[in-house]
Design a protein around this motif. Sequence first.
Motif, PDB file in Angstrom:
ATOM      1  N   PRO A  61      39.022  47.915  51.935  1.00 18.01           N
ATOM      2  CA  PRO A  61      38.875  47.587  50.511  1.00 18.01           C
ATOM      3  C   PRO A  61      40.197  47.194  49.866  1.00 18.01           C
ATOM      4  CG  PRO A  61      38.740  49.964  50.831  1.00 18.01           C
ATOM      5  CD  PRO A  61      38.711  49.334  52.195  1.00 18.01           C
ATOM      6  N   ASP A  62      41.303  47.790  50.300  1.00 16.23           N
ATOM      7  CA  ASP A  62      42.607  47.469  49.701  1.00 16.23           C
ATOM      8  C   ASP A  62      43.001  46.023  49.979  1.00 16.23           C
ATOM      9  OD1 ASP A  62      42.759  50.026  48.735  1.00 16.23           O
ATOM     10  OD2 ASP A  62      44.031  50.775  50.354  1.00 16.23           O
ATOM     11  N   PHE A  63      42.638  45.536  51.168  1.00 16.12           N
ATOM     12  CA  PHE A  63      42.928  44.135  51.496  1.00 16.12           C
ATOM     13  C   PHE A  63      42.176  43.200  50.551  1.00 16.12           C
ATOM     14  CE2 PHE A  63      41.561  40.209  53.537  1.00 16.12           C
ATOM     15  CZ  PHE A  63      42.775  39.656  53.960  1.00 16.12           C
ATOM     16  N   ILE A  79      37.400  40.241  42.127  1.00 17.78           N
ATOM     17  CA  ILE A  79      36.077  40.831  42.331  1.00 17.78           C
ATOM     18  C   ILE A  79      35.309  40.762  41.016  1.00 17.78           C
ATOM     19  CG2 ILE A  79      34.786  42.910  42.958  1.00 17.78           C
ATOM     20  CD1 ILE A  79      37.132  43.756  44.706  1.00 17.78           C
ATOM     21  N   ILE A  80      34.122  40.214  41.085  1.00 16.23           N
ATOM     22  CA  ILE A  80      33.238  40.105  39.926  1.00 16.23           C
ATOM     23  C   ILE A  80      32.098  41.092  40.136  1.00 16.23           C
ATOM     24  CG2 ILE A  80      31.728  38.581  38.605  1.00 16.23           C
ATOM     25  CD1 ILE A  80      33.459  36.241  39.857  1.00 16.23           C
ATOM     26  N   VAL A  81      31.973  42.052  39.231  1.00 14.05           N
ATOM     27  CA  VAL A  81      30.963  43.102  39.347  1.00 14.05           C
ATOM     28  C   VAL A  81      29.874  42.854  38.307  1.00 14.05           C
ATOM     29  CG1 VAL A  81      30.520  45.591  39.281  1.00 14.05           C
ATOM     30  CG2 VAL A  81      32.738  44.735  40.102  1.00 14.05           C
ATOM     31  N   ALA A  94      26.600  53.387  36.424  1.00 10.68           N
ATOM     32  CA  ALA A  94      27.518  53.202  35.300  1.00 10.68           C
ATOM     33  C   ALA A  94      28.928  52.922  35.810  1.00 10.68           C
ATOM     34  CB  ALA A  94      27.515  54.443  34.413  1.00 10.68           C
ATOM     35  N   ILE A  95      29.543  51.901  35.261  1.00  9.92           N
ATOM     36  CA  ILE A  95      30.910  51.530  35.639  1.00  9.92           C
ATOM     37  C   ILE A  95      31.867  52.037  34.572  1.00  9.92           C
ATOM     38  CG2 ILE A  95      32.490  49.610  36.064  1.00  9.92           C
ATOM     39  CD1 ILE A  95      30.444  49.913  38.243  1.00  9.92           C
ATOM     40  N   PRO A 109      40.436  48.218  38.047  1.00  5.43           N
ATOM     41  CA  PRO A 109      41.708  47.764  38.618  1.00  5.43           C
ATOM     42  C   PRO A 109      41.980  46.292  38.301  1.00  5.43           C
ATOM     43  CG  PRO A 109      40.405  48.956  40.249  1.00  5.43           C
ATOM     44  CD  PRO A 109      39.510  48.742  39.069  1.00  5.43           C
ATOM     45  N   GLU A 110      43.227  45.912  38.370  1.00  2.00           N
ATOM     46  CA  GLU A 110      43.592  44.512  38.148  1.00  2.00           C
ATOM     47  C   GLU A 110      42.847  43.621  39.137  1.00  2.00           C
ATOM     48  OE1 GLU A 110      47.567  41.648  38.040  1.00  2.00           O
ATOM     49  OE2 GLU A 110      47.770  43.812  38.393  1.00  2.00           O
TER      50      GLU A 110
END
Length: 197
Positions: free
Chosen positions: A118-120, A127-129, A136-137, A142-143
């Motif tokens: 995931p860090d890579f 990332i588009i969520v 719930a987010i 994170p940036e």
Amino acid sequence: MIGIFGGSFNPIHVGHIQLARQIRQAAALDEVWFMVSPLNPFKRAASDLLDDTKRLELARQALVGEEGLVASDYEFHLPKPSYTWSTLQQLSADYPDRRFALIIGADNWLAFDRWARPDFILAHYPIIVYPREGYAITQPLPEGVRLVDTPLYPVSSTEVRRRVKAGEDIAGLVPPPIESLVKRYYNRRNGYFPWHG
């Protein structure tokens, strides 16, 4: 920028397509690629997964005429199982003039730390969520991670398969051009043929 929307698409349905349209607009993406997965590492035991080429065929037919939405078999040609970090890395190598973003649901974001590398992904790709009911987010994110405000679409591939198996109507759940194919393909897997053609 191209958004990578991965999944089994077993089968693709109107919720997938409406969601991709909304995300493309909200995130100002040039295209959204529906990355049809030949094997999801979290679904290794799935016994109701339709043949890869048939799921791709359904996705391609469903997206005919949809501006900026593309069904891709890219992962079919990568080692299995297909891990997202590896797919993104390979895409960047094969398309050095393009930029890619990862599109995932809130459920997957909440489990993101269990993904491979995931860090890579966080370090190299936006990332588009998108929202999912019951997940719930919490902000701030994170940036490089963005939550888009898209509607919740109460359609699932599981429900489409259930209805086909039960002989129930699926009108309005899948695009009309693939409705008869969905009925035929998913009935065959269950050993009976109420629809022919």
